[in-house]
Design a protein around this motif. Structure first.
Motif, PDB file in Angstrom:
ATOM      1  N   GLN A  19       8.153  56.444  55.586  1.00  0.00           N
ATOM      2  CA  GLN A  19       9.387  56.496  56.381  1.00  0.00           C
ATOM      3  C   GLN A  19      10.448  57.260  55.599  1.00  0.00           C
ATOM      4  OE1 GLN A  19      10.249  52.345  56.890  1.00  0.00           O
ATOM      5  NE2 GLN A  19       8.634  52.017  58.424  1.00  0.00           N
ATOM      6  N   GLY A  20      11.264  58.027  56.318  1.00  0.00           N
ATOM      7  CA  GLY A  20      12.402  58.688  55.697  1.00  0.00           C
ATOM      8  C   GLY A  20      12.194  60.152  55.385  1.00  0.00           C
ATOM      9  N   LEU A  21      10.995  60.714  55.667  1.00  0.00           N
ATOM     10  CA  LEU A  21      10.727  62.128  55.378  1.00  0.00           C
ATOM     11  C   LEU A  21      10.305  62.847  56.658  1.00  0.00           C
ATOM     12  CD1 LEU A  21       8.617  61.927  52.084  1.00  0.00           C
ATOM     13  CD2 LEU A  21      11.084  62.340  52.299  1.00  0.00           C
ATOM     14  N   LYS A  22      10.418  64.173  56.599  1.00  0.00           N
ATOM     15  CA  LYS A  22       9.903  65.017  57.660  1.00  0.00           C
ATOM     16  C   LYS A  22       9.616  66.397  57.094  1.00  0.00           C
ATOM     17  CE  LYS A  22      14.518  66.375  59.324  1.00  0.00           C
ATOM     18  NZ  LYS A  22      15.432  66.413  60.505  1.00  0.00           N
ATOM     19  N   GLY A  23       8.905  67.222  57.837  1.00  0.00           N
ATOM     20  CA  GLY A  23       8.624  68.588  57.422  1.00  0.00           C
ATOM     21  C   GLY A  23       7.699  68.655  56.216  1.00  0.00           C
ATOM     22  N   GLU A  24       7.927  69.654  55.370  1.00  0.00           N
ATOM     23  CA  GLU A  24       7.045  69.890  54.230  1.00  0.00           C
ATOM     24  C   GLU A  24       7.030  68.738  53.234  1.00  0.00           C
ATOM     25  OE1 GLU A  24       5.825  73.533  51.207  1.00  0.00           O
ATOM     26  OE2 GLU A  24       7.867  73.432  51.979  1.00  0.00           O
ATOM     27  N   ALA A  54       1.930  59.006  42.972  1.00  0.00           N
ATOM     28  CA  ALA A  54       1.464  60.014  43.929  1.00  0.00           C
ATOM     29  C   ALA A  54       2.608  60.497  44.810  1.00  0.00           C
ATOM     30  CB  ALA A  54       0.342  59.434  44.785  1.00  0.00           C
ATOM     31  N   VAL A  55       3.448  59.566  45.268  1.00  0.00           N
ATOM     32  CA  VAL A  55       4.591  59.953  46.096  1.00  0.00           C
ATOM     33  C   VAL A  55       5.558  60.817  45.286  1.00  0.00           C
ATOM     34  CG1 VAL A  55       6.584  59.091  47.375  1.00  0.00           C
ATOM     35  CG2 VAL A  55       4.376  57.928  47.578  1.00  0.00           C
ATOM     36  N   THR A  56       5.830  60.418  44.039  1.00  0.00           N
ATOM     37  CA  THR A  56       6.755  61.166  43.186  1.00  0.00           C
ATOM     38  C   THR A  56       6.255  62.587  42.951  1.00  0.00           C
ATOM     39  OG1 THR A  56       7.451  59.136  42.076  1.00  0.00           O
ATOM     40  CG2 THR A  56       7.876  61.215  40.941  1.00  0.00           C
ATOM     41  N   ALA A  61       6.723  68.479  43.760  1.00  0.00           N
ATOM     42  CA  ALA A  61       6.093  69.771  44.033  1.00  0.00           C
ATOM     43  C   ALA A  61       6.918  70.628  44.982  1.00  0.00           C
ATOM     44  CB  ALA A  61       4.696  69.552  44.606  1.00  0.00           C
ATOM     45  N   VAL A  62       7.753  69.994  45.815  1.00  0.00           N
ATOM     46  CA  VAL A  62       8.595  70.752  46.737  1.00  0.00           C
ATOM     47  C   VAL A  62      10.074  70.628  46.382  1.00  0.00           C
ATOM     48  CG1 VAL A  62       6.959  70.725  48.638  1.00  0.00           C
ATOM     49  CG2 VAL A  62       8.536  68.812  48.364  1.00  0.00           C
ATOM     50  N   GLY A  63      10.363  70.205  45.135  1.00  0.00           N
ATOM     51  CA  GLY A  63      11.723  70.303  44.619  1.00  0.00           C
ATOM     52  C   GLY A  63      12.577  69.064  44.649  1.00  0.00           C
ATOM     53  N   TYR A  64      12.015  67.894  44.926  1.00  0.00           N
ATOM     54  CA  TYR A  64      12.806  66.661  44.980  1.00  0.00           C
ATOM     55  C   TYR A  64      12.438  65.784  43.787  1.00  0.00           C
ATOM     56  CZ  TYR A  64      14.136  68.116  49.662  1.00  0.00           C
ATOM     57  OH  TYR A  64      14.653  68.817  50.728  1.00  0.00           O
ATOM     58  N   TYR A  65      13.371  65.695  42.806  1.00  0.00           N
ATOM     59  CA  TYR A  65      13.081  65.035  41.537  1.00  0.00           C
ATOM     60  C   TYR A  65      13.789  63.695  41.366  1.00  0.00           C
ATOM     61  CZ  TYR A  65      10.424  68.860  39.443  1.00  0.00           C
ATOM     62  OH  TYR A  65       9.446  69.777  39.146  1.00  0.00           O
ATOM     63  N   GLN A  66      14.631  63.302  42.278  1.00  0.00           N
ATOM     64  CA  GLN A  66      15.350  62.037  42.146  1.00  0.00           C
ATOM     65  C   GLN A  66      15.228  61.191  43.428  1.00  0.00           C
ATOM     66  OE1 GLN A  66      19.229  63.810  40.927  1.00  0.00           O
ATOM     67  NE2 GLN A  66      19.022  62.526  39.089  1.00  0.00           N
ATOM     68  N   PRO A  67      14.018  60.885  43.832  1.00  0.00           N
ATOM     69  CA  PRO A  67      13.856  60.092  45.054  1.00  0.00           C
ATOM     70  C   PRO A  67      14.037  58.604  44.773  1.00  0.00           C
ATOM     71  CG  PRO A  67      11.712  60.599  44.142  1.00  0.00           C
ATOM     72  CD  PRO A  67      12.706  61.300  43.256  1.00  0.00           C
ATOM     73  N   GLU A  68      14.400  57.894  45.816  1.00  0.00           N
ATOM     74  CA  GLU A  68      14.398  56.427  45.782  1.00  0.00           C
ATOM     75  C   GLU A  68      13.218  55.969  46.635  1.00  0.00           C
ATOM     76  OE1 GLU A  68      18.148  55.099  47.192  1.00  0.00           O
ATOM     77  OE2 GLU A  68      19.296  56.001  45.544  1.00  0.00           O
ATOM     78  N   ILE A  69      12.273  55.263  45.992  1.00  0.00           N
ATOM     79  CA  ILE A  69      11.024  54.883  46.639  1.00  0.00           C
ATOM     80  C   ILE A  69      10.917  53.364  46.673  1.00  0.00           C
ATOM     81  CG2 ILE A  69       8.507  55.114  46.598  1.00  0.00           C
ATOM     82  CD1 ILE A  69       8.953  57.658  44.887  1.00  0.00           C
ATOM     83  N   HIS A 127       6.973  74.379  43.542  1.00  0.00           N
ATOM     84  CA  HIS A 127       5.923  74.670  42.571  1.00  0.00           C
ATOM     85  C   HIS A 127       4.906  75.676  43.103  1.00  0.00           C
ATOM     86  CE1 HIS A 127       6.449  71.970  39.068  1.00  0.00           C
ATOM     87  NE2 HIS A 127       7.196  71.262  39.907  1.00  0.00           N
ATOM     88  N   GLY A 128       4.553  75.571  44.390  1.00  0.00           N
ATOM     89  CA  GLY A 128       3.565  76.489  44.956  1.00  0.00           C
ATOM     90  C   GLY A 128       4.052  77.925  44.924  1.00  0.00           C
TER      91      GLY A 128
END
Length: 561
Positions: A19-24, A54-56, A61-69, A127-128
């Motif tokens: 929950q909370g994500l969309k797109g790439e 795995a989530v982190t 890999a797509v540029g999000y380094y400070q997520p709250e999980i 990263h890709g």
């Protein structure tokens, strides 16, 4: 939100709801979760950190380094893990420094690559795309002869607190290699024949596309079973790389046979015999026959290369054709000398002189004609897109002249042309347009033989009408053939799967002596099936211009253009 379910055989294993994500970001997290082992629900406490990792990694890999999980178990479904994510602010590229050493620093191709990087300053770090920059540098280096190139340094420094990333790449290309000796593994006759197609010279800078283009051109001569043109890397040194050209001639005799079907001609059989090497000069001989219910024909083609065997050659063409179709009965014998010239802009020119003798019965008219016809034709085919082309066009035009001053029975000028266009909008919408025009200019049209008169109707012209059934008629309603022909078509295709397309179309045209008749109009729908041997086209068309609205099923196999 998405639901990641495991296969049926893994029922009872742990599943995930993000929950909370969309797109790439969502797609990437899903990929990383999908790569985890199939955990049991009772393992949740032990594998919680692996799931979080795995989530982190998927987000980084797509540029999000400070997520709250947040990981919680679904209170209603014991096997489901709820993963609530606040991705936070993305890391953006602050600096991109790509340093080139060696000859690449003065190579315009590398400058163009750096101008079109997939990752630029100010964009979200990915990263890709960072890896693709490194891959592109290496690929470009190999294709342009930088065989000693090395990636000396490649690093990314990420500062999550500053939402910034700095990229540094040091690419040491070294020297660019040049062509050395060009070595041939082929007979002297073959080397002499294809030498005009070898457009590289010792001392020139290496370019892989040169070798690929030459290999394609040599193969297109149809004289060789195998063509291999490549650098001899084991002997590359001091900036020089030899090139080896290996040619394997085709068999002395090649025979083919085939069967086919179209609604225009019904079932048909065909065959050919070809002798690729008649002599040491590269002369080529091919004979063909085709037999269907309305037609039977046999032809012979003897080709003589002049200089470049792919672009410039003579062809002696002869043949016999018997036709019994609608109100036409014809026995046609031809022989001609053709000079083919293929231009660098894609146009093919055929300058010819042919002799034609025909016995014919056309409705209430009959006769025989001996014609000597000098003429010229131009054609060009351009196409992109593989089995289902997305873009292309075909142009064809000819003009030929008959006159008693050089031995013909009658005097006339005959000209004919056709244009086809294919364009695509988006990935799924294709548009095909076609137009055709022909004319016979002269005062002796009644003596023009059947094979040169114009008819229209059928799979390739006006669908909804029988093959070549549109023409002026005599007092008995039998087809006479026409002085002029005009036809046009518009077709729309929708691609609803990889191998299937739907079609809507409208065709119109006339074969006439004075354009007083109304045009014949056909419209309908069809399907296109992409097969390994070509596109199968099935259409149902209705002749809407006719009072009784006749309909016809059309079937054909072959390319759109």
């Amino acid at each position: 939100m998405f639901w990641l379910a495991l296969p049926a055989q893994a029922a009872g294993k742990l599943t995930y709801e993000v929950q909370g994500l969309k797109g790439e970001p969502l797609d990437n997290v899903r990929t990383y979760l999908d790569g985890l082992p199939a955990y049991q629900p009772h393992q949740l406490r032990a594998v919680r950190d692996k799931i979080r990792e795995a989530v982190t990694r998927g987000l980084q890999a797509v540029g999000y380094y400070q997520p709250e999980i947040t990981l919680t178990r679904d209170p209603k479904v014991r096997e489901k893990m709820l993963i609530k994510i606040n991705a936070g602010k993305p890391v953006r590229v602050r600096h991109v420094d790509i340093l080139l050493r060696g000859d690449a620093g003065q190579d315009e191709a590398f400058s163009q690559l750096l101008d079109k990087l997939p990752l630029k300053e100010g964009e979200i770090f990915h990263h890709g795309r960072y890896e693709s920059i490194k891959s592109s540098l290496g690929s470009l280096g190999l294709s342009r002869g930088y065989f000693d190139a090395r990636l000396r340094k490649s690093e990314v420094k990420v500062y999550p607190d500053q939402q910034a990333a700095d990229i540094l790449i040091l690419f040491d290309a070294g020297r660019r290699y040049h062509y050395g000796d060009i070595r041939y593994e082929a007979s002297p006759e073959a080397v002499k024949l294809i030498r005009p197609l070898i457009r590289i010279h010792t001392g020139e800078p290496y370019l892989a596309t040169d070798l690929a283009e030459m290999s394609q051109n040599v193969s297109a001569t149809s004289l060789f079973r195998e063509t291999d043109i490549r650098p001899v890397m084991a002997e590359a040194k001091d900036g020089i790389v030899p090139v080896r050209v290996t040619l394997t001639p085709r068999d002395k005799h090649e025979v083919e046979a085939g069967i086919g079907f179209s609604t225009d001609e019904g079932p048909r059989v065909s065959g050919s015999w070809e002798k690729p090497w008649v002599n040491s000069y590269g002369h080529k001989l091919k004979t063909e026959f085709k037999v269907s219910q309305p037609k039977a024909e046999v032809s012979l083609d003897y080709q003589i290369p002049v200089g470049n065997p792919l672009e410039d050659y003579y062809s002696v063409l002869s043949g016999f054709k018997h036709e019994d179709l609608n109100d036409t009965q014809s026995d046609l014998t031809t022989v001609g000398l053709h000079r083919w010239k293929k231009k660098s802009n894609g146009w093919d020119r055929d300058l010819y002189f042919r002799v034609l003798y025909e016995d014919y019965v056309q409705a209430s008219e009959s006769g025989n004609s001996l014609l000597l016809l000098p003429g010229v034709s131009w054609s060009r085919l351009r196409m992109r897109g593989g089995p289902v082309p997305s873009w292309g066009d075909r142009q064809q035009w000819l003009v030929e002249v008959s006159d008693p001053s050089w031995g013909s029975d009658i005097s006339f000028i005959r000209t004919w042309g056709r244009t086809k266009w294919l364009r695509t909008l988006g990935d799924d919408h294709r548009f095909l347009l076609r137009a055709e025009q022909g004319a016979i200019i002269g005062d002796s049209f009644s003596k023009v033989p059947s094979s040169l008169r114009f008819f229209t109707g059928g799979d390739q012209t006006v669908r909804g009408f029988d093959y070549e059934s549109i023409s002026p008629t005599d007092s008995n309603g039998e087809l006479l053939g026409a002085r002029y022909v005009t036809a046009a078509s518009a077709e729309y295709n929708y691609r609803f799967s990889e191998r299937w397309l739907g079609a809507l179309f409208v065709d119109g045209g006339t074969a006439t002596n004075d354009y007083t008749e109304a045009w014949k109009i056909g419209t309908g729908l069809g399907v296109r099936w992409v097969t390994p041997v070509g596109m199968v086209r099935v259409d149902v068309a209705v002749g809407v211009s006719e009072p009784d609205k006749p309909w016809r099923l059309h079937f054909a196999l072959g390319p759109d253009l």
